[in-house]
Each structure stands twice: as structure tokens, then as C-alpha cells.
Scaffold this motif. Sequence first.
Motif, short mmCIF file in Angstrom:
data_model
loop_
_atom_site.label_atom_id
_atom_site.label_comp_id
_atom_site.label_asym_id
_atom_site.label_seq_id
_atom_site.Cartn_x
_atom_site.Cartn_y
_atom_site.Cartn_z
N GLN A 57 0.82 -1.30 -0.08
CA GLN A 57 0.05 -0.09 -0.20
C GLN A 57 0.79 1.29 0.04
O GLN A 57 0.54 2.30 -0.74
N GLN A 58 1.95 1.17 0.92
CA GLN A 58 2.79 2.34 0.84
C GLN A 58 3.65 2.72 -0.56
O GLN A 58 3.85 3.83 -0.76
N LEU A 59 4.24 1.41 -0.95
CA LEU A 59 4.63 1.57 -2.30
C LEU A 59 4.00 2.05 -3.34
O LEU A 59 4.35 2.74 -4.49
N HIS A 60 2.63 1.65 -3.56
CA HIS A 60 1.66 1.95 -4.33
C HIS A 60 1.37 3.64 -4.10
O HIS A 60 1.41 4.23 -5.36
N GLU A 61 1.52 4.19 -2.98
CA GLU A 61 0.97 5.66 -2.71
C GLU A 61 2.26 6.47 -3.31
O GLU A 61 2.23 7.39 -4.12
N THR B 292 12.23 8.10 -24.81
CA THR B 292 10.98 7.40 -24.46
C THR B 292 11.00 6.71 -23.00
O THR B 292 11.79 6.22 -22.32
N TYR B 293 9.71 7.10 -22.14
CA TYR B 293 9.79 6.90 -20.94
C TYR B 293 9.37 5.36 -20.78
O TYR B 293 8.11 5.11 -21.28
N GLN B 294 9.97 4.58 -20.13
CA GLN B 294 9.42 3.03 -20.20
C GLN B 294 9.28 2.78 -18.70
O GLN B 294 9.94 2.68 -17.61
N SER B 295 7.75 2.45 -18.39
CA SER B 295 7.43 2.08 -16.95
C SER B 295 6.23 1.16 -17.16
O SER B 295 5.28 1.42 -17.78
N LYS B 296 6.50 0.23 -16.14
CA LYS B 296 5.06 -0.71 -16.24
C LYS B 296 3.94 -0.09 -15.42
O LYS B 296 2.52 -0.41 -15.86
N LEU B 297 4.11 1.27 -14.74
CA LEU B 297 2.84 1.90 -14.34
C LEU B 297 2.29 2.76 -15.30
O LEU B 297 0.92 3.06 -15.11
N SER B 298 2.50 2.84 -16.58
CA SER B 298 2.14 3.23 -17.56
C SER B 298 1.01 2.12 -18.27
O SER B 298 -0.21 2.80 -18.75
N GLU B 299 1.02 1.05 -17.84
CA GLU B 299 -0.12 -0.05 -18.31
C GLU B 299 -1.19 -0.26 -17.20
O GLU B 299 -2.31 -0.40 -17.34
N ASN C 268 -1.82 -0.11 -12.54
CA ASN C 268 -1.35 0.51 -11.29
C ASN C 268 -0.34 -0.18 -10.42
O ASN C 268 -0.34 -1.55 -10.68
N LEU C 269 0.49 0.33 -9.60
CA LEU C 269 1.57 -0.40 -8.68
C LEU C 269 0.85 -1.60 -7.82
O LEU C 269 1.59 -2.62 -7.69
N LEU C 270 -0.24 -1.29 -7.27
CA LEU C 270 -0.86 -2.43 -6.26
C LEU C 270 -1.07 -3.75 -7.14
O LEU C 270 -0.67 -4.65 -6.60
N THR C 271 -1.61 -3.44 -8.17
CA THR C 271 -1.89 -4.49 -9.05
C THR C 271 -0.90 -5.27 -9.61
O THR C 271 -0.55 -6.54 -9.35
N LEU C 272 0.39 -4.71 -10.11
CA LEU C 272 1.67 -4.93 -10.35
C LEU C 272 2.36 -5.87 -9.35
O LEU C 272 2.92 -7.06 -9.59
N LEU C 273 2.11 -5.25 -8.00
CA LEU C 273 2.81 -5.89 -6.94
C LEU C 273 2.16 -7.41 -6.47
O LEU C 273 2.73 -8.39 -6.20
N GLU C 274 0.97 -7.21 -6.86
CA GLU C 274 0.14 -8.44 -6.46
C GLU C 274 0.35 -9.66 -7.60
O GLU C 274 0.51 -10.63 -7.28
N GLN C 275 0.56 -9.38 -8.67
CA GLN C 275 0.84 -10.07 -10.03
C GLN C 275 2.15 -10.64 -9.79
O GLN C 275 2.38 -11.63 -10.03
N SER C 276 3.21 -9.89 -9.16
CA SER C 276 4.71 -10.38 -9.09
C SER C 276 5.08 -11.00 -7.76
O SER C 276 6.04 -11.27 -7.59
N THR D 100 9.26 -5.29 -9.20
CA THR D 100 8.39 -4.67 -9.98
C THR D 100 8.10 -3.08 -9.30
O THR D 100 8.35 -3.16 -8.08
N GLY D 101 8.04 -2.12 -10.04
CA GLY D 101 8.02 -0.76 -9.42
C GLY D 101 8.61 0.30 -9.95
O GLY D 101 9.40 0.12 -11.07
#
Length: 365
Positions: A184-188, A225-232, A234-242, A254-255
Motif C-alpha cells: 500500500q505504501q509503495l503504491h502511494e 521514451t519513458y518506459q514504465s509498467k505503471l503506464s499500463e 497501477n503499482l498495487l496490481t503489479l505487486l500482487e501479480q509479481s 516491479t515498481g
Amino acid sequence: MILKSLSLLNYKNFKSINHKFDDKINCLVGRNGVGKTNILDAIYHLSFGKSYFNPITSQNINHNADFFLIDGHYTKENREEKVIVSAKRGQKKIIKRNGKIYDTLSAHIGFLPLVIISPADRDLITEGSDIRRKFIDGVISQSEQSYLKTLLKYSKIVSQRNSLLKYFAVNSTFDPTALDVYNQQLHEYGSSIHKKRASFLETFIPIFINRYQAISSGAEKVSLTYQSKLSETNLLTLLEQSITKDRMLQYTSTGVHKDDLVFEIDGYPIKKFGSQGQQKSFLIALKLAQFDFIKKQNKVNPILLLDDIFDKLDEKRVEHIIKLVDDQNFGQLFISDTHADRTENVVKKISQSYKIIKLETEYTK
């Protein structure tokens, strides 16, 4: 903002030196190994509290001493400012402004805006994504203290989450609730960082492209070009998936600490397809765009350091770059070179005053 004078004591190869500077252009000339770059690094040290070339504090102390001291006298917004950076072996580095010690290094960042252009910048092209992230973060942080604080908080949480993942692995246990607190903190914090980086690059990229076209006369087309998975997502979802991957690796995979900046020339990676001259021009354009951005945000001319500017560039292109500096109303400029005559032939063609600083002699025009 002007650096009026600099004193070094036991800094790198110098036991004790003192120099006064011209308000516009200062040329540090001499053979390799005499310490031209070390003087530029000391000026950088006063702005950022660390060396540009060697972040290990003890290795910046003269071999025959147990401490170093860098003393800079500035004028900024019609005020006299004195900044001192000192370090003693085995002790914490100290930064003082007008006699008062900073509680944290981060509180000083941005007070003395500065941009350096150096052969070492090639790491931005050749090395890993962490170098390019540091570049983005460094530019933003010189204008926004709040961004730097968010970065520090994010890094601390990543470290704590990694420690928890290691604990789970060592003790063959798993507590998703404990992990969720960090997620949650990383997401914020991560969402805030991503938003600021994206906003910054939206402004920065057109400035960079204009700078490159001016240096290269529009010979090639370049892009960032800025490359970030957060462009696809949110970080909370990415953390749960990984989570399965993170538990196996025992660190956060991820992050925003994995973001990158992609450099291309004519649609191809500049690392593989750019010539040495094109890469150098790319990096110079990047740093001049950094200068433009900081100047606009801070409403002050950063000090500009050009370390070994003739490296991989012919005199004509260097002259063009110096003219850009002159024409665009830059502030104070420091140049290092091995050939005094070559440097003076370039700087004397523009309208600004300058000083040539040799090994032990200096003169002003």
C-alpha cells in the motif's frame, strides 16, 4: 548565481589551493593528471554534497590526510553565501551553509543548481537503467524538494519489503497481511513518482530534441521514451501479480525503481547504432536540456561545468556549443581542457569575459 572563489584542503590530489573566478567563463587548462576534473568535482560537491565521479567519501580525501574541506563563496540573488563540505575518515560528512550545519543532505539539494557535462556521462548510454533513473530524479529533485523526499520514502519501503521477503524465505513462512502494508505504501509513493516523472518528461523531451537539432544542425532524428509498467496498470496490481516471483527472488521485482529511459537515433538504439560523435552530441543535448529545465523551474542560471568538452568532438562543434551557451544567456561556465591555446581560441570568439587558469598561473581578459 556565481561562484566567486573556491578553497580546497586535502581534496583528492590537492593539499591546499585557492582560486577566484570570473563571473562568466573559467577555463581550467593543463596536462592530464594535474587535477582539472577534480576542481570541477569539488564545485559539484558543493552543490550535491557528494562527488560526481566517486561517491565513496573516504576515497576523495588526499592519501596523506585524514580529512578534506571544500569552501565555496557564492553570490545568489544579491546575497553572499558560504557553503562548506567537510569529511573526516570514519565520520559523517558535514555540509554547512553560512556556518549552519544541515540536518540532512537532502535539505541542501537544489540550493546551488548545477549541471555537469563530462565524458563519464557516457554511462547514461552504456550502463543499466539505474543510471538513467538517477538522471531523471536528479533533474526533478533540483527543483522540487518534495519529490526527493518521496523518493527517499519509496526507497526505504522497498528495502523494508525486501527484508521481509528474505525473512519469509529463511523462516519458510509467509504473511500476506504484513506484505500488504508495504504494498500500500509503495503504491502511494510509487504512483506519485511515476506521475511526476511522466509530467517532467512531457516538458523535457521537446527541449532536448530542440537542443540536439541545434548541435547537430538537424542531421539526425533522436528520441527519448519513458518506459514504465505503471503506464499500463497501477503499482498495487503489479505487486500482487509479481508476488510469486518476488518470493522466489527475495526482492521487489516491479515498481518505479525498475523504470527506464530509452535513447534512440533515427529509430534505433543509440547505444548500438550511434557513432561516438552522435552519442556525445546526444549527451550534451541531454545536459543542456537539463540546464534549460532547471533554469525555468528555479528562475536562476545553474552553474555549468564542461569537463573535457573536446573529447570526441571537433573544435568547430565545440565552438558551436560555446556559442549556444553565449547566445542563450547562460550564467557561469567552467571548462576543462588539456590545451590552453585551443580553449582560448574558442572562448575569445564570443562576447563574454573569461579567465584562463593554468597549473600555477592565471590571467583574465
